[in-house]
Design an enzyme around this catalytic site. Structure first.
Site, PDB file in Angstrom:
ATOM      1  CB  CYS A 143      33.006  64.945  50.359  1.00 31.79           C
ATOM      2  SG  CYS A 143      34.735  65.166  50.744  1.00 31.79           S
ATOM      3  NE  ARG A 183      26.980  67.602  52.626  1.00 26.34           N
ATOM      4  CZ  ARG A 183      26.216  67.091  53.587  1.00 26.34           C
ATOM      5  NH1 ARG A 183      24.950  67.415  53.625  1.00 26.34           N
ATOM      6  NH2 ARG A 183      26.696  66.262  54.466  1.00 26.34           N
ATOM      7  CD1 TRP A 201      35.717  71.538  52.847  1.00 24.31           C
ATOM      8  CD2 TRP A 201      36.779  70.062  54.161  1.00 24.31           C
ATOM      9  NE1 TRP A 201      36.209  72.223  53.935  1.00 24.31           N
ATOM     10  CE2 TRP A 201      36.874  71.345  54.754  1.00 24.31           C
ATOM     11  CE3 TRP A 201      37.385  68.989  54.812  1.00 24.31           C
ATOM     12  CZ2 TRP A 201      37.529  71.575  55.955  1.00 24.31           C
ATOM     13  CZ3 TRP A 201      38.043  69.211  56.003  1.00 24.31           C
ATOM     14  CH2 TRP A 201      38.103  70.503  56.558  1.00 24.31           C
ATOM     15  CG  ASN A 221      30.724  62.035  50.312  1.00 20.31           C
ATOM     16  OD1 ASN A 221      31.472  62.486  49.467  1.00 20.31           O
ATOM     17  ND2 ASN A 221      29.507  62.503  50.533  1.00 20.31           N
ATOM     18  N   GLY A 222      33.732  60.168  53.007  1.00 18.69           N
ATOM     19  CA  GLY A 222      34.141  59.419  54.200  1.00 18.69           C
ATOM     20  C   GLY A 222      35.656  59.281  54.232  1.00 18.69           C
ATOM     21  CD  GLU A 268      25.767  80.340  68.084  1.00 18.17           C
ATOM     22  OE1 GLU A 268      26.731  79.642  68.438  1.00 18.17           O
ATOM     23  OE2 GLU A 268      25.308  80.313  66.929  1.00 18.17           O
ATOM     24  CE  LYS A 283      26.564  81.532  63.732  1.00 21.20           C
ATOM     25  NZ  LYS A 283      26.198  80.420  64.519  1.00 21.20           N
ATOM     26  CD  GLU A 300      29.985  80.213  61.863  1.00 20.83           C
ATOM     27  OE1 GLU A 300      30.489  79.175  61.448  1.00 20.83           O
ATOM     28  OE2 GLU A 300      28.930  80.216  62.520  1.00 20.83           O
ATOM     29  CG  HIS A 311      40.315  87.609  87.558  1.00 23.95           C
ATOM     30  ND1 HIS A 311      40.919  87.595  88.791  1.00 23.95           N
ATOM     31  CD2 HIS A 311      38.997  87.826  87.784  1.00 23.95           C
ATOM     32  CE1 HIS A 311      39.998  87.766  89.726  1.00 23.95           C
ATOM     33  NE2 HIS A 311      38.829  87.909  89.145  1.00 23.95           N
ATOM     34  CE  LYS A 330      24.113  74.050  57.950  1.00 24.45           C
ATOM     35  NZ  LYS A 330      24.020  75.107  58.974  1.00 24.45           N
TER      36      LYS A 330
HETATM   37  O1  M6R Z   1      25.644  69.799  62.323  1.00 22.34           O
HETATM   38  P1  M6R Z   1      26.155  70.126  63.699  1.00 22.34           P
HETATM   39  O2  M6R Z   1      25.153  70.893  64.503  1.00 22.34           O
HETATM   40  O3  M6R Z   1      26.652  68.929  64.429  1.00 22.34           O
HETATM   41  O4  M6R Z   1      27.386  71.084  63.465  1.00 22.34           O
HETATM   42  C1  M6R Z   1      28.164  71.521  64.544  1.00 22.34           C
HETATM   43  C2  M6R Z   1      29.059  72.641  64.156  1.00 22.34           C
HETATM   44  O5  M6R Z   1      29.939  72.249  63.144  1.00 22.34           O
HETATM   45  C3  M6R Z   1      28.275  73.869  63.682  1.00 22.34           C
HETATM   46  O6  M6R Z   1      27.366  74.297  64.629  1.00 22.34           O
HETATM   47  C4  M6R Z   1      29.240  75.028  63.341  1.00 22.34           C
HETATM   48  O7  M6R Z   1      29.852  75.497  64.494  1.00 22.34           O
HETATM   49  C5  M6R Z   1      28.481  76.131  62.619  1.00 22.34           C
HETATM   50  N1  M6R Z   1      29.225  76.577  61.500  1.00 22.34           N
HETATM   51  C6  M6R Z   1      28.194  77.314  63.469  1.00 22.34           C
HETATM   52  O8  M6R Z   1      27.535  78.325  62.803  1.00 22.34           O
END
Ligand code: M6R
Length: 594
Positions: free
Chosen positions: A2, A26, A72, A98-99, A466, A470, A473, A489, A589
């Site tokens: 949010c 966000r 959100w 927010n929260g 990683e 990418k 997502e 295995h 985000k």
């Molecule tokens: O702000 P943060 O680094 O704590 O966020 C952690 C994850 O939510 C963040 O890295 C998420 O996995 C990304 N979308 C990856 O690209």
């Protein structure tokens, strides 16, 4: 997740909408604004994108101030009714939040017994109703807000309008909130990025504070009385909406080299190194690294670097697991919490537990004014600059680079070997973004594929994790990661002629083993994409579908060179599929709720 904005000044609706658009990155699923004009508070809300909200807004005469929100959904579905702002039954109080209000069900119950009714499924509406409830016995608005904050439990950043007042009230606990004032104009925001183009400095609202602002006033209060604050300089780095790239994601990937330069400049300064070197860290016997998503992957890599450089036990944990595992930590433990945003709920909770158990905490953050940065014993910036795209790219590379420096500094402190920047300078000098045409060719292939595997050993396994995230997502491809040695295995059973297997082979000590695994997958029909930094005999790779070769660095910073091609490939795969790589579906985000 949010986002909150508030604005005192002319053209209120336009400014609120513009700022809400700045918060879009966000993640959100509905939006709304409330504007005081023509002697009343006008509320507009819509499900979905901000452009839907824009269509609902009718022109207002003499708008003076207002608040806005991107939601959100957490409590209740994403629809117009649950969208903020929320309004009290007497229409006098209008709020955005927010929260999470943890005791909202209890409050709802209490107020229902007292005759109040509710129209939404949200926790936020209970705050609007509480304000109304408290105003039945108290006159002073700040007092009403203070009593309301005393009743609610949980996290909140609140911007509040009252029908009888010509300004905006605010309150904060655990969720970020900032205010900038320029002449008679005031802006309130949950993200400093909103001040871009508006102000050069801002104030940070702290936990437990409430306040009020209008064209002539800005006042902060806590339980001891009025709080006098010093403004903080805005640092927007290379954030610029009017950029020449089509998306933030690709812009940010191409900012990686500059981020490494910033890191070198920052950590070459003795005073910055001393923030770590001069800390009392006697008795540290083990290190735990905690993070989520990409930050966790950086931690996985970091744990290998720390064990190698310091010779002490170092383990990486996913924050959402760590917090419920009763982690074995005490005053002999250094807990490193990695977070780009510094606002991730699970990582913040992991920090709280670490502190309760007496550990020394170190936050590796990009957002230097974030809750995590403020609460950790030591705050170590990664200097990546603002990262807007949901898929983290330059922040990951910067996290790896700073973890490497941190390990070097701790080695100097614990073992006495003087740290020098040579390896990081080499990374900077050798850094390039690779053969973009090759990456685009692979993206052209991947766009038609819905299943793939990424495998590797040691540090390569972390890169595979990683790279796979990418692809997942941004392109919604089911990309799975395995240790290369695990092939036989189980997951070999999944391989057929349609399967792409990316084999990461940049670890010299296990190179021949990894190449064997590639052959095993190839023999079952898989199309092998070999990723290496070595000049291999042509006979070793001629059967493979594709080979990507990057430079060989000869140290753990190789991981930085290794990830960039995969960020670029993920980006182009997403674009080829017609997706918006900056805003993957269902994701936000900053994950500020559990
Ligand atoms: O702000 P943060 O680094 O704590 O966020 C952690 C994850 O939510 C963040 O890295 C998420 O996995 C990304 N979308 C990856 O690209």
């Amino acid at each position: 997740m949010c986002g909150i904005v508030g604005y005192v000044g002319k053209d209120t609706e336009r400014v609120l909408i513009e700022k809400l658009k700045q918060l879009e990155y966000r993640g959100y699923d509905s939006a709304g604004i409330a504007v005081k004009a023509e002697q009343k508070i006008n509320v507009f809300k819509a499900k979905g994108e901000i452009k839907n909200l824009e269509k609902t807004i009718v022109p207002l005469k003499d708008a003076q101030f207002g608040i806005g929100h991107t939601r959100w959904a957490t409590h209740g579905k994403p629809d117009e009714i649950n969208a903020h702002p929320h309004v009290s039954s007497d229409d006098k109080w209008v709020i955005v939040h927010n929260g999470i209000i943890e005791n909202y069900l209890e409050i709802k119950d209490e107020l229902t017994k007292k005759g109040m009714s509710f129209y939404s499924e949200t926790d936020t509406e209970t705050v609007a109703k509480l304000l109304e409830f408290h105003s039945r016995k108290v006159e002073d608005k700040m007092e009403i807000i203070s009593e309301t904050c005393d009743t609610i439990k949980g996290s909140y950043a609140l911007a509040i309008l009252n029908k009888e007042t010509n300004g905006i009230y605010f309150a904060k606990n655990k969720s970020p909130l900032f205010i900038a004032k320029k002449g008679e104009n005031v802006m309130i925001a949950s993200d400093v990025i909103c001040f871009y183009g508006f102000a050069d400095e801002y104030y940070s609202v702290e936990d437990g504070e409430i306040g009020y602002t209008d064209a002539n006033t800005l006042v902060f209060k806590n339980k001891f009385g009025e709080v006098v604050k010093n403004p903080i300089k805005c640092d927007f780095g290379n954030y610029n909406n009017a950029n020449t790239y089509k998306h933030f994601m690709i812009k940010e990937i191409y900012e990686t080299k500059n981020a490494i330069k910033n890191i070198i400049e920052y950590y070459s300064q003795e005073e910055n190194r001393n923030k770590i070197l001069l800390r009392k860290l006697d008795g540290i016997k083990r290190i735990k690294i905690v993070g989520c998503g990409t930050a966790y992957h950086a931690g996985l890599m970091g744990s290998k670097i720390f064990e190698e450089k310091l010779g002490i036990e170092c383990t990486a944990y996913v924050a959402s697991e760590f917090r419920y595992q009763d982690p074995k930590i005490g005053d002999d433990t250094l807990v490193i919490l990695i977070s780009q945003s510094g606002e991730t709920a699970d990582t913040l909770a992991a920090h709280e537990i670490s502190k309760q158990k007496g550990a020394v905490t170190l936050a590796l953050v990009n957002v230097e004014y974030s809750a995590l940065a403020k609460s950790a014993d030591i705050s170590v910036p990664i200097k990546a600059g603002v990262e807007v795209a949901v898929a983290s790219t330059k922040a990951y590379s910067s996290q790896l680079t700073v973890l490497y420096i941190l390990a070097g500094l701790l080695r100097e402190k614990f073992i006495g070997d003087k740290f020098n920047m040579a390896d990081v300078e080499k990374l900077y000098n050798e850094f390039d973004y690779g053969n973009i045409n090759n990456f685009k060719l692979l993206a052209d292939v991947f766009q038609y594929n819905d299943k793939m595997f990424m495998i590797g050993r040691g540090a390569d396994y972390c890169t595979a994790q990683e790279a796979s995230l990418k692809i997942k997502e941004t392109s919604y491809i089911n990309s799975d990661t395995y240790y290369a040695g695990e092939l036989k295995h189980g997951f070999l059973a999944l391989i057929d002629e349609k399967t792409y297997v990316v084999v990461f082979a940049t670890e010299k000590n296990v190179l021949s083993k990894t190449l064997c695994n590639a052959e095993e997958a190839k023999a079952r029909g898989a199309k092998i994409i070999l990723f290496t930094c070595f000049d291999l005999e042509p006979s070793l790779t001629e059967n493979f579908y594709f080979v990507i070769k990057v430079k060989e660095l000869g140290n753990a910073l190789q991981a930085v060179l290794n990830i960039v091609p995969w960020q670029i490939i993920a980006y182009y795969t997403s674009v080829n599929k017609g997706y918006n790589p900056d805003k993957p579906r269902n994701l936000a985000k900053s994950v500020t709720v559990e």
